[in-house]
Design a protein around this motif. Structure first.
Motif, short mmCIF file in Angstrom:
data_model
loop_
_atom_site.label_atom_id
_atom_site.label_comp_id
_atom_site.label_asym_id
_atom_site.label_seq_id
_atom_site.Cartn_x
_atom_site.Cartn_y
_atom_site.Cartn_z
N PHE A 185 -3.87 -11.99 -3.88
CA PHE A 185 -3.17 -11.47 -5.05
C PHE A 185 -3.09 -9.94 -5.00
O PHE A 185 -4.08 -9.27 -4.70
CB PHE A 185 -3.91 -11.85 -6.33
CG PHE A 185 -3.95 -13.33 -6.59
CD1 PHE A 185 -2.91 -13.94 -7.27
CD2 PHE A 185 -5.01 -14.10 -6.16
CE1 PHE A 185 -2.93 -15.31 -7.52
CE2 PHE A 185 -5.05 -15.46 -6.40
CZ PHE A 185 -4.00 -16.06 -7.07
N TYR A 186 -1.91 -9.42 -5.30
CA TYR A 186 -1.67 -7.98 -5.46
C TYR A 186 -1.38 -7.78 -6.94
O TYR A 186 -0.40 -8.32 -7.46
CB TYR A 186 -0.51 -7.51 -4.60
CG TYR A 186 -0.78 -7.69 -3.13
CD1 TYR A 186 -1.41 -6.69 -2.41
CD2 TYR A 186 -0.46 -8.87 -2.48
CE1 TYR A 186 -1.69 -6.86 -1.06
CE2 TYR A 186 -0.74 -9.05 -1.14
CZ TYR A 186 -1.35 -8.04 -0.43
OH TYR A 186 -1.64 -8.22 0.90
N ILE A 187 -2.24 -7.00 -7.58
CA ILE A 187 -2.15 -6.86 -9.03
C ILE A 187 -1.67 -5.45 -9.38
O ILE A 187 -2.26 -4.46 -8.94
CB ILE A 187 -3.52 -7.15 -9.67
CG1 ILE A 187 -3.94 -8.59 -9.29
CG2 ILE A 187 -3.46 -6.97 -11.18
CD1 ILE A 187 -5.38 -8.91 -9.56
N ALA A 188 -0.60 -5.39 -10.16
CA ALA A 188 -0.01 -4.12 -10.58
C ALA A 188 0.19 -4.17 -12.09
O ALA A 188 0.20 -5.24 -12.68
CB ALA A 188 1.31 -3.89 -9.86
N GLY B 263 0.82 -1.21 0.00
CA GLY B 263 0.00 0.00 0.00
C GLY B 263 0.85 1.26 0.00
O GLY B 263 0.52 2.25 -0.65
N ALA B 264 1.97 1.21 0.72
CA ALA B 264 2.90 2.36 0.74
C ALA B 264 3.52 2.58 -0.62
O ALA B 264 4.02 3.67 -0.91
CB ALA B 264 3.98 2.13 1.79
N LEU B 265 3.48 1.57 -1.48
CA LEU B 265 4.02 1.69 -2.84
C LEU B 265 2.92 1.94 -3.86
O LEU B 265 3.15 1.90 -5.06
CB LEU B 265 4.79 0.42 -3.22
CG LEU B 265 6.00 0.11 -2.34
CD1 LEU B 265 6.61 -1.22 -2.74
CD2 LEU B 265 7.03 1.22 -2.42
N GLY B 266 1.70 2.18 -3.37
CA GLY B 266 0.59 2.51 -4.26
C GLY B 266 -0.18 1.33 -4.81
O GLY B 266 -0.99 1.48 -5.72
N ILE B 267 0.05 0.14 -4.26
CA ILE B 267 -0.65 -1.07 -4.72
C ILE B 267 -1.91 -1.25 -3.87
O ILE B 267 -1.87 -1.14 -2.65
CB ILE B 267 0.25 -2.31 -4.60
CG1 ILE B 267 1.58 -2.11 -5.33
CG2 ILE B 267 -0.47 -3.57 -5.07
CD1 ILE B 267 1.47 -1.88 -6.81
N ALA B 268 -3.02 -1.58 -4.52
CA ALA B 268 -4.30 -1.78 -3.82
C ALA B 268 -4.22 -3.00 -2.91
O ALA B 268 -3.42 -3.90 -3.13
CB ALA B 268 -5.42 -1.98 -4.85
#
Length: 92
Positions: A39-42, A24-29
């Motif tokens: 899953f973290y989707i970028a 989240g600190a890197l802008g990922i939902a």
């Protein structure tokens, strides 16, 4: 270089809480939950955390390292490592 990375965990809820903060600190939902996986989707790939599908405990990958790219550092997050270290210390 890769399309996705998946790591194992023995506690999916704790892993989600930890990676939601770090990524989240890197802008990922926040993670998308899919049963025994998250899953973290970028735009550049997918990071996933899973309970082992064979039912055995997850174990550490000796010498494994995964780096998350950050284009800039926010005032709250001077570096990804600082945030990870702070989160790990909060657990003690």
């Amino acid at each position: 270089m890769f399309s996705h990375v998946m790591i194992g965990t023995n506690d999916l809820e704790k892993a989600k809480n930890f990676y939601d903060k770090v990524l989240g600190a890197l802008g990922i939902a926040p993670a998308v939950v899919d049963g025994h996986r998250i899953f973290y989707i970028a735009p550049t790939g997918i990071f996933s955390v899973s309970l082992p599908i064979n039912g055995q405990p997850a174990t550490a990958g000796n010498g494994s390292t995964i780096g998350f790219r950050s284009e800039e550092h926010t005032s709250e997050l001077q570096s990804p490592c600082n945030l990870v270290c702070r989160l790990l210390l909060e657990k003690k």
